[in-house]
Design an enzyme around this catalytic site. Structure first.
Site, mmCIF file in Angstrom:
data_model
loop_
_atom_site.group_PDB
_atom_site.id
_atom_site.type_symbol
_atom_site.label_atom_id
_atom_site.label_comp_id
_atom_site.label_asym_id
_atom_site.label_seq_id
_atom_site.Cartn_x
_atom_site.Cartn_y
_atom_site.Cartn_z
ATOM 1 N N ASN A 151 -94.004 -48.212 3.884
ATOM 2 C CA ASN A 151 -94.454 -49.602 3.863
ATOM 3 C C ASN A 151 -95.923 -49.652 3.507
ATOM 4 O OD1 ASN A 151 -96.351 -50.926 6.031
ATOM 5 N ND2 ASN A 151 -95.307 -49.245 7.096
ATOM 6 N N ILE B 227 -97.713 -52.974 4.052
ATOM 7 C CA ILE B 227 -97.789 -54.417 4.338
ATOM 8 C C ILE B 227 -99.234 -54.883 4.159
ATOM 9 C CG2 ILE B 227 -97.344 -56.234 6.061
ATOM 10 C CD1 ILE B 227 -94.780 -54.704 5.226
ATOM 11 N N CYS C 272 -104.684 -47.660 10.323
ATOM 12 C CA CYS C 272 -103.806 -48.271 9.316
ATOM 13 C C CYS C 272 -104.064 -47.626 7.957
ATOM 14 C CB CYS C 272 -104.038 -49.778 9.226
ATOM 15 S SG CYS C 272 -103.022 -50.514 7.920
ATOM 16 N N GLY D 251 -90.177 -48.299 16.705
ATOM 17 C CA GLY D 251 -90.649 -48.991 15.511
ATOM 18 C C GLY D 251 -89.583 -49.332 14.498
HETATM 19 C C1 LIG Z 1 -93.220 -52.326 8.330
HETATM 20 C C2 LIG Z 1 -94.190 -51.661 9.266
HETATM 21 C C3 LIG Z 1 -95.349 -52.318 9.643
HETATM 22 C C4 LIG Z 1 -96.258 -51.719 10.512
HETATM 23 N N1 LIG Z 1 -97.385 -52.395 10.877
HETATM 24 C C5 LIG Z 1 -98.236 -51.844 11.794
HETATM 25 C C6 LIG Z 1 -99.357 -52.577 12.261
HETATM 26 O O1 LIG Z 1 -99.600 -53.727 11.900
HETATM 27 N N2 LIG Z 1 -100.177 -51.960 13.160
HETATM 28 C C7 LIG Z 1 -99.954 -50.683 13.630
HETATM 29 O O2 LIG Z 1 -100.729 -50.179 14.451
HETATM 30 N N3 LIG Z 1 -98.867 -49.987 13.210
HETATM 31 C C8 LIG Z 1 -98.013 -50.530 12.316
HETATM 32 N N4 LIG Z 1 -96.912 -49.831 11.903
HETATM 33 C C9 LIG Z 1 -96.683 -48.467 12.450
HETATM 34 C C10 LIG Z 1 -95.737 -48.489 13.656
HETATM 35 O O3 LIG Z 1 -96.264 -49.245 14.719
HETATM 36 C C11 LIG Z 1 -95.417 -47.048 14.137
HETATM 37 O O4 LIG Z 1 -96.597 -46.467 14.644
HETATM 38 C C12 LIG Z 1 -94.883 -46.157 13.031
HETATM 39 O O5 LIG Z 1 -94.021 -46.883 12.172
HETATM 40 C C13 LIG Z 1 -94.126 -44.944 13.568
HETATM 41 O O6 LIG Z 1 -93.024 -45.310 14.359
HETATM 42 P P1 LIG Z 1 -91.525 -45.484 13.768
HETATM 43 O O7 LIG Z 1 -91.224 -44.263 12.961
HETATM 44 O O8 LIG Z 1 -90.663 -45.640 14.976
HETATM 45 O O9 LIG Z 1 -91.540 -46.722 12.932
HETATM 46 C C14 LIG Z 1 -95.989 -50.413 11.034
HETATM 47 C C15 LIG Z 1 -94.818 -49.764 10.653
HETATM 48 C C16 LIG Z 1 -93.910 -50.362 9.799
HETATM 49 C C17 LIG Z 1 -92.650 -49.629 9.423
#
Ligand SMILES: Cc1cc2nc3c(=O)[nH]c(=O)nc-3n(C[C@H](O)[C@H](O)[C@H](O)COP(=O)(O)O)c2cc1C
Length: 307
Positions: free
Chosen positions: A70, A72, A132, A266
């Site tokens: 992603n 975003i 980020c 997540g």
């Molecule tokens: C679509 C998307 C948007 C995300 N936006 C943020 C965000 O705004 N702030 C943040 O700290 N992490 C953001 N993350 C990271 C997640 O909070 C998480 O740390 C990361 O995806 C790993 O966990 P997961 O594999 O379970 O998704 C985002 C992840 C995804 C997939």
């Protein structure tokens, strides 16, 4: 025996250790029709910045083997609109609300955001997103121990609220950065944010996402995340909130055993919005089956392989 799932992070008590990860659960209201939000351990909001942001160029996501990319780019309504339009719903939930914040141009923006959030009683904790990968900076704050120390120290001076520092896996030693956050007064570290990645459409010979590269998440990054939690656990004393590819109870357990006090769920929210609640039930069952009364008897209890 009723297993005790409660955990403490800083001065904050959580009835269970399962949170939803920033950016994958909106501002919670979006998921209210799918699950009983009150059952969650906590909610971590999408990251908020001072000014509203439209985010990066589309396409912003693509599927990858066992995960997604992603970029975003921190799309969000800005702090004032967040407080006016999103906080009223979050205030009524009765579970800890963790507000994630980031700076875009200047680390001083964190100061303004922390000061503003410090005045709101229902903000239980502030998560400093210094990791980020989608703002396309040459270097992230969380890629430098000194920068991390300076940023967290300045936030610490401004609030008594629970402070969580979210770290990046895109570093040589995550435990060095975690230590800097701890020494600066962070109450916990959250790791990991997404891992830098790129996917290419070979027919068009273009990147699959508009801003060329993005952050990889989902089960593909789980072994990286588990190792980083384990490394940090062996270096620091403050609690770790683990994330990266957690999709079910088995994957959640890996994080607790590696040393996480809590976890955040997540990418799986996009596929199975009930995943976090299923993990809470699974955890109760696992603890009962294994005679574990208190979660502290599971956290960090990794043993060497049988030889
Ligand atoms: C679509 C998307 C948007 C995300 N936006 C943020 C965000 O705004 N702030 C943040 O700290 N992490 C953001 N993350 C990271 C997640 O909070 C998480 O740390 C990361 O995806 C790993 O966990 P997961 O594999 O379970 O998704 C985002 C992840 C995804 C997939």
């Amino acid at each position: 025996m009723k297993p005790d799932l409660s955990v403490r992070i800083g001065k904050l008590d959580f009835k269970n250790p399962v949170m939803v990860a920033s950016g994958t659960f909106g501002y919670a209201e979006e998921f209210g029709d799918f699950i009983d939000l009150k059952k969650l351990g906590a909610i971590v909001t999408k990251t908020i910045t001072i000014k509203p942001r439209l985010g990066n160029l589309p396409p912003r996501t693509c599927e990858t083997p066992a995960g997604m990319l992603n970029s975003i780019g921190l799309e969000n309504p800005g702090i004032d609109k967040f407080i006016k339009e999103k906080m009223p719903f979050l205030k009524k939930l009765g579970i800890p609300v963790i507000v994630s914040i980031a700076s875009v141009d200047d680390p001083g923006e964190f100061t303004i955001l922390v000061k503003q959030l410090d005045t709101i009683k229902e903000v239980s904790a502030i998560e400093l997103n210094i990791s980020c990968p989608n703002l396309h900076k040459e270097r992230l704050i969380s890629q430098d121990a000194k920068d991390t120390f300076a940023l967290v120290s300045s936030a610490r001076k401004l609030t008594e609220k629970c402070l969580i520092t979210k770290l990046s896996p895109n570093v040589t030693s995550v435990s060095e950065i975690a230590l800097a956050a701890e020494e600066a007064g962070s109450d916990a570290v959250a790791l990991i944010n997404t891992l830098g990645g790129m996917s290419i459409d070979v027919d068009k010979r273009t990147p699959k996402i508009g801003s060329w590269s993005g952050g990889l998440s989902g089960p593909a990054i789980r072994p990286v995340a588990v190792k980083m939690v384990w490394e940090a656990y062996n270096k620091i004393k403050i609690p770790i909130i683990g994330s990266g590819g957690i999709i079910d109870i088995q994957s959640a357990l890996e994080f607790f055993i590696a040393g996480a006090t809590a976890i955040s769920v997540g990418t799986i929210n996009f596929i199975n919005p009930r995943a976090s609640l299923e993990i809470i039930s699974g955890l109760k069952e696992y603890m009962a089956d294994n005679n574990i009364h208190n979660l502290s008897n599971l956290i960090g209890r990794l043993k060497a392989c049988d030889s």
